[in-house]
Scaffold this motif. Structure first.
Motif, PDB file in Angstrom:
ATOM      1  N   GLU A 198       7.601   7.939  -4.450  1.00 28.60           N
ATOM      2  CA  GLU A 198       7.060   6.569  -4.329  1.00 28.60           C
ATOM      3  C   GLU A 198       6.333   6.183  -5.608  1.00 28.60           C
ATOM      4  O   GLU A 198       5.399   6.862  -6.036  1.00 28.60           O
ATOM      5  N   ARG A 205      -3.048   0.211  12.616  1.00 28.60           N
ATOM      6  CA  ARG A 205      -3.553   0.305  11.249  1.00 28.60           C
ATOM      7  C   ARG A 205      -3.750   1.776  10.851  1.00 28.60           C
ATOM      8  O   ARG A 205      -3.444   2.174   9.732  1.00 28.60           O
ATOM      9  N   HIS A 238      -2.753   3.654   7.411  1.00 24.81           N
ATOM     10  CA  HIS A 238      -3.904   4.176   6.665  1.00 24.81           C
ATOM     11  C   HIS A 238      -3.694   5.682   6.390  1.00 24.81           C
ATOM     12  O   HIS A 238      -3.787   6.138   5.248  1.00 24.81           O
ATOM     13  N   LYS A 283      -0.884   7.303   6.626  1.00 29.16           N
ATOM     14  CA  LYS A 283       0.342   7.487   5.819  1.00 29.16           C
ATOM     15  C   LYS A 283      -0.030   7.455   4.333  1.00 29.16           C
ATOM     16  O   LYS A 283       0.458   8.259   3.533  1.00 29.16           O
ATOM     17  N   GLY A 284      -0.906   6.535   3.988  1.00 27.44           N
ATOM     18  CA  GLY A 284      -1.353   6.448   2.592  1.00 27.44           C
ATOM     19  C   GLY A 284      -2.059   7.732   2.168  1.00 27.44           C
ATOM     20  O   GLY A 284      -1.871   8.216   1.055  1.00 27.44           O
ATOM     21  N   ASN A 298       0.449  10.312   1.463  1.00 30.80           N
ATOM     22  CA  ASN A 298       1.117  10.138   0.162  1.00 30.80           C
ATOM     23  C   ASN A 298       0.527  11.115  -0.850  1.00 30.80           C
ATOM     24  O   ASN A 298       1.249  11.766  -1.602  1.00 30.80           O
ATOM     25  N   ALA A 319      -5.757   2.918  -2.174  1.00 35.05           N
ATOM     26  CA  ALA A 319      -5.040   1.951  -1.324  1.00 35.05           C
ATOM     27  C   ALA A 319      -6.006   0.916  -0.766  1.00 35.05           C
ATOM     28  O   ALA A 319      -5.754  -0.299  -0.849  1.00 35.05           O
ATOM     29  N   LEU A 341      -6.075  -3.035  -1.249  1.00 38.70           N
ATOM     30  CA  LEU A 341      -5.873  -3.875  -0.064  1.00 38.70           C
ATOM     31  C   LEU A 341      -7.018  -4.848   0.148  1.00 38.70           C
ATOM     32  O   LEU A 341      -6.811  -5.987   0.565  1.00 38.70           O
ATOM     33  N   ILE A 345      -1.964  -5.301  -2.113  1.00 44.88           N
ATOM     34  CA  ILE A 345      -1.258  -4.106  -2.569  1.00 44.88           C
ATOM     35  C   ILE A 345      -0.046  -4.435  -3.445  1.00 44.88           C
ATOM     36  O   ILE A 345       0.360  -3.657  -4.297  1.00 44.88           O
ATOM     37  N   HIS A 370       1.933  -2.514  -6.695  1.00 41.58           N
ATOM     38  CA  HIS A 370       3.175  -1.889  -6.224  1.00 41.58           C
ATOM     39  C   HIS A 370       4.384  -2.441  -6.957  1.00 41.58           C
ATOM     40  O   HIS A 370       5.250  -1.699  -7.409  1.00 41.58           O
TER      41      HIS A 370
HETATM   42  C1  MEV Z   1       2.050   2.853   1.060  1.00 40.25           C
HETATM   43  O1  MEV Z   1       2.876   3.965   0.839  1.00 40.25           O
HETATM   44  C2  MEV Z   1       0.721   3.274   1.616  1.00 40.25           C
HETATM   45  C3  MEV Z   1      -0.214   2.131   2.026  1.00 40.25           C
HETATM   46  O2  MEV Z   1       0.436   1.261   2.951  1.00 40.25           O
HETATM   47  C4  MEV Z   1      -1.418   2.779   2.655  1.00 40.25           C
HETATM   48  C5  MEV Z   1      -2.372   1.814   3.321  1.00 40.25           C
HETATM   49  O3  MEV Z   1      -1.964   0.739   3.774  1.00 40.25           O
HETATM   50  O4  MEV Z   1      -3.563   2.192   3.416  1.00 40.25           O
HETATM   51  C6  MEV Z   1      -0.601   1.294   0.847  1.00 40.25           C
END
Ligand code: MEV
Length: 439
Positions: free
Chosen positions: A85, A273, A277, A279-280, A283, A379, A383, A388, A392
């Motif tokens: 990513e 959410r 959250h 998922k970020g 990453n 992130a 946000l 974002i 990105h």
């Molecule tokens: C993208 O890979 C991850 C985000 O969506 C995390 C988030 O929203 O906190 C930017």
């Protein structure tokens, strides 16, 4: 039309490829060429990769990037990250720099206890089973001596075994629930070997236990396996600073901190959410876990179970403002290893571990937790301020240009152009069209 094949795994690599390309591809030569393009020219390295799994036909590259300037407990780290990513490494680097000037990351390992279970069925008197367990427990531990000797000489081993009665959920279902300290090893093989020995000893000794009836002696082992849920193998990472030190550009520190805390609070109570959250956070975490040759599926499975431990899926990070101090932290279970598995095999994993100053498993837990916290900080910072997409899409620009096979000149030209134009897929395509038309 596809067809089945038997004995595929016994074919040579080139025969496997022949079968694949002839069965599935309209242009078999082109498919073969792509597969071979990714073979390593060093035969030894290629053989190593071939032997990691069964039926290897090629290698699948992901970029290995680095994020410098991480201060963790006062020590500087450059963190290796394997990820596809585009914005992740840039975000990590930005967060690292931001906190470098504000005291850096502070981390502590809460515990490193890991878990394994022998699941078994016993249809009889639970009190007799408890008495049997108490009697057999020293034997369970004694019979694993050959497996645990080395681990114990280094300070690890079996911590405890308890008998758990789960008959309320499934009639007759019990567990031997064991805890382990596996030091710098992730410990899957060690734990599973101990568990299989426990099961064997348990079953064997039950046959000799006089108080059991003939039926009770016949304990049925269902399975013996480590648990990837390790809520006690826990690490905490934190950043904090005076609220006013968060000031950036026109946004006051107070306004930034308040909005940031709101964003975290939303992820604490709103699962839709919280998943994004977290998922970020993953990453950052997965990228370091992969770079250091650890099992990201185990980490993922555990982390999300942990995020749901209170009955609702929630944020892994937390934030507060108290007495003018902004604090942002993560507490996360991470079962990691820095010896065994891929760590001694994959040349890039070895390199990543050297880059991290040859960490112990505990140190690696801290680095990985920091990568997750930093990623979440970056992130939420975007946000709650610019949004974002701005960052990105800038990072995504190169992907779009590559998709349209832009030359180096075109890339240079358009990167410059999009420094002060909004990036979108259509805007990039249009700009490239104009550039090519004017040539
Ligand atoms: C993208 O890979 C991850 C985000 O969506 C995390 C988030 O929203 O906190 C930017």
């Amino acid at each position: 039309m596809s067809k089945s094949i038997s004995g595929f795994s016994k074919l040579s690599k080139s025969k496997k490829i022949d079968w694949i390309v002839n069965t599935y591809f309209s242009n078999s030569e082109a498919a073969k060429r792509i597969l071979k393009q990714y073979w390593n020219t060093d035969e030894k390295i290629q053989q190593l990769h071939d032997e990691f799994i069964e039926n290897t036909i090629s290698n699948y590259y992901l970029p290995l990037g680095v994020a410098p300037n991480f201060s963790i407990n006062g020590k500087l780290y450059t963190i290796p990250m394997v990820i596809e990513e585009s914005s992740v490494v840039a975000a990590a680097s930005k967060a690292a720099k931001f906190w470098l000037d504000r005291g850096g990351f502070k981390t502590t390992v809460v515990s490193t206890t890991k878990i394994g279970q022998v699941h078994f069925m016993f249809h009889g008197d639970p009190n007799k089973l408890q008495t049997f367990f108490k009697q057999v427990k020293p034997k369970l531990i004694g019979d694993t001596k050959a497996i645990t000797k080395n681990m114990e000489s280094r300070g690890g081993g079996i911590i405890d075994i308890v008998l758990r009665n789960k008959t309320q959920e499934i009639p007759g279902y019990y567990q031997l629930h064991a805890s382990f300290e596996t030091l710098d090893a992730m410990g899957a093989n060690f734990i599973n070997s101990c568990l299989e020995q426990f099961a064997e000893t348990f079953k064997r000794e039950a046959l000799l236990f006089d108080s059991f009836s003939e039926d009770e002696k016949n304990i049925q082992i269902v399975m013996s396996i480590l648990s990837n849920y390790v809520p006690e193998c826990l690490v905490r990472a934190e950043v904090s600073c005076k609220v006013e030190d968060l000031q950036e550009g026109k946004v006051s520190g107070e306004a930034f901190a308040q909005k940031f805390v709101q964003a975290v609070n939303i992820a604490e109570i709103e699962p839709y959410r919280a998943v994004t959250h977290n998922k970020g956070i993953m990453n950052g975490i997965d990228a370091v876990v992969l770079a250091t040759g650890n099992d990201f599926r185990a980490i993922e499975a555990c982390v999300h179970a942990y995020a749901s431990r209170k009955g609702r899926y929630a944020s892994l990070t937390h934030a507060k403002i108290e007495n003018g101090i902004f604090t942002f932290w993560i507490e996360i279970p991470l079962a990691l290893g820095t010896v065994g598995g891929l760590t001694g095999l994959h040349p890039l994993v070895k390199l990543a571990l050297e880059l991290l100053h040859h960490p112990s498993a505990k140190e690696l837990m801290q680095v990985v937790a920091v990568a997750g916290l930093a990623q979440n900080f970056a992130a939420l910072r975007s946000l709650t301020t610019t949004g974002i997409q701005q960052g990105h899409m800038k990072m995504h620009l190169m992907n779009i240009l590559n998709q349209f096979e832009a030359s180096e000149d075109e890339k240079l030209n358009l990167t410059k152009h999009f420094e002060n134009h909004t990036v979108s897929h259509s805007a990039v395509v249009e700009a490239l069209k104009v550039l090519r038309a004017n040539k």
